[in-house]
Design an enzyme around this catalytic site. Structure first.
Site, mmCIF file in Angstrom:
data_model
loop_
_atom_site.group_PDB
_atom_site.id
_atom_site.type_symbol
_atom_site.label_atom_id
_atom_site.label_comp_id
_atom_site.label_asym_id
_atom_site.label_seq_id
_atom_site.Cartn_x
_atom_site.Cartn_y
_atom_site.Cartn_z
ATOM 1 N N GLY A 73 -0.666 18.119 -31.314
ATOM 2 C CA GLY A 73 0.430 18.688 -31.531
ATOM 3 C C GLY A 73 1.186 17.358 -32.356
ATOM 4 N N LYS A 105 6.703 8.891 -22.600
ATOM 5 C CA LYS A 105 8.121 8.247 -21.712
ATOM 6 C C LYS A 105 6.588 7.398 -19.853
ATOM 7 C CE LYS A 105 8.713 12.553 -21.328
ATOM 8 N NZ LYS A 105 8.940 13.323 -22.443
ATOM 9 N N ASP A 152 10.313 15.518 -16.344
ATOM 10 C CA ASP A 152 10.845 15.070 -17.529
ATOM 11 C C ASP A 152 12.557 14.908 -17.365
ATOM 12 O OD1 ASP A 152 10.194 15.162 -20.298
ATOM 13 O OD2 ASP A 152 11.920 16.919 -20.331
ATOM 14 N N LYS A 209 13.325 10.977 -18.497
ATOM 15 C CA LYS A 209 14.288 10.269 -20.026
ATOM 16 C C LYS A 209 15.914 9.404 -19.413
ATOM 17 C CE LYS A 209 12.726 14.257 -22.523
ATOM 18 N NZ LYS A 209 12.558 15.029 -22.990
ATOM 19 N N GLY A 247 6.015 28.236 -27.270
ATOM 20 C CA GLY A 247 5.159 27.063 -27.107
ATOM 21 C C GLY A 247 6.196 26.012 -26.355
ATOM 22 N N VAL A 304 12.454 10.109 -25.543
ATOM 23 C CA VAL A 304 13.607 10.442 -25.355
ATOM 24 C C VAL A 304 14.434 11.683 -26.449
ATOM 25 C CG1 VAL A 304 16.489 10.429 -24.334
ATOM 26 C CG2 VAL A 304 14.672 9.011 -23.833
#
Length: 369
Positions: A15, A118, A227, A231, A213, A154
């Site tokens: 992607g 990350k 997640d 960050k 999505g 981030v």
């Protein structure tokens, strides 16, 4: 612009990777000294037979699909790049831990790194410190080391890291950072608890986000809060805080305890409606107070305190008024006083994430050219 050749290797052509390669094609018109020499995805790789000529940026996808060469390990990739005669940049579009672990070796060998990954910057602090020590610094004795940029780790393409670095590097004192750091969570709560009107059932909104999505294949990977925690760790470390890992502070998970260990994302989605009442109770409680509930992250720099979880905000608060999958990050500093510096915009999506990667690549190219 012309100059010495700059060899680019791309790991990950899914992607974000495919968008970044297509943007690289446009970028090459302004920077003809860019030579794409390697593309590697999980199952196969494509390598330029002639490094001086490179791979076609017009037909890379077709050429990669037709390739019969197996995927290269990160060690093999580093070895190939080390033997090239000019400056090299590794663009890592994956979330692979093994690739992240290799960044210090890349940098020590003079290979620059551009990535949205990350894990390299939010994992155990020892890897963070190795990367900082291995990266180029404008000091004598560091001129052979590689550069490292990771804006998209981030906030996708939003200028969050660069803004924070500018504040820190120019001597401002960052007091607090607060915001919505997840496009997935933003989309969910903007629909579940809108400022105006009524939201749907929690499980229905999670399903809607998944079908659009905005979530991972298994939504638990978004709802566990990790997640956002990653960050925050990245930003806190840029502020100078030695945060060991995401286990070092409270991270609220929105996964019901009973569903933490179900076997699959499909089973999780099937059983999630049984737990709608608890989320509705939180929403209704906020409504009675004239507020909305949002999933946010915050860093109190002075207290060295990080926190991820649900909070209530008045309907006029900027965090309450977000739309779609937007992120918003507020920087409270001595210079900006009680009126924070705010960065807001789309915080998810392949094209905008790739834009952050491409913008970082431009910075590297300009410094190397």
């Amino acid at each position: 612009m012309t100059g010495d050749l700059i060899y680019v290797a791309v790991i990950g052509a899914g992607g974000v990777g495919s968008h970044s390669l297509n943007q690289l094609n446009l970028l090459s018109k302004s920077y003809p000294n860019i030579i794409l020499v390697l593309i590697s995805r999980a199952t196969k790789s494509l390598r330029a037979l002639d490094p001086q000529k490179g791979l076609s940026l017009e037909s890379w996808e077709k050429d990669l699909d037709a390739s019969t060469s197996p995927a290269l390990s990160i060690e093999q990739t580093i070895q190939i790049l080390t033997l090239l005669p000019g400056s090299c940049v590794l663009v890592d579009n994956t979330s692979n831990q093994d690739v992240a672990n290799a960044y210090p070796e890349c940098l020590r060998r003079g290979i620059s790194v551009v990535t949205p990954n990350k894990k390299a910057f939010s994992g155990h602090i020892s890897l963070w410190k190795q990367i900082q020590e291995a990266a180029y610094k404008a000091q004598p004795g560091h001129d052979t080391k590689g550069l490292v940029y990771h804006e998209s780790s981030v906030g996708a393409g939003l200028p969050i890291i660069s803004t924070l670095k500018d504040l820190v590097d120019t001597g401002d004192k960052v007091l607090k950072i607060e915001g919505v750091f997840s496009g997935t969570m933003s989309f969910l709560f903007n629909n579940f608890a809108p400022v105006d009107g009524e939201g749907g059932k929690w499980s229905a909104e999670v399903k809607k986000a998944k079908e659009a999505g905005f979530t991972e294949p298994d939504p638990r990977d978004d709802l566990n809060g990790v997640d956002v925690a990653r960050k925050l760790v990245i930003l806190a470390r840029i502020c100078g805080l030695d945060i060991e890992s995401t286990d070092s502070f409270p991270v609220q998970s929105l996964i019901p305890t009973e569903l933490e260990r179900v076997k699959s994302g499909e089973e999780f989605m099937e059983k999630l409606p049984q737990f709608d009442s608890s989320m509705e109770e939180l929403r209704n409680e906020a409504v009675k107070e004239g507020k909305v509930v949002r999933f946010v992250g915050s860093i109190d720099v002075g207290k060295k305190a990080l926190k991820v979880g649900l909070e209530k905000f008045g309907r006029s608060h900027p965090i309450a008024g977000l739309k779609g999958s937007d992120n918003i990050v507020s920087f409270y500093t001595e210079r900006y006083g009680s009126n924070p510096l705010v960065v807001q915009g789309a915080g998810a999506g392949g094209a905008v994430t790739a834009m952050g990667v491409t913008a970082d690549l431009i910075k590297v190219i300009q410094r190397l050219s």
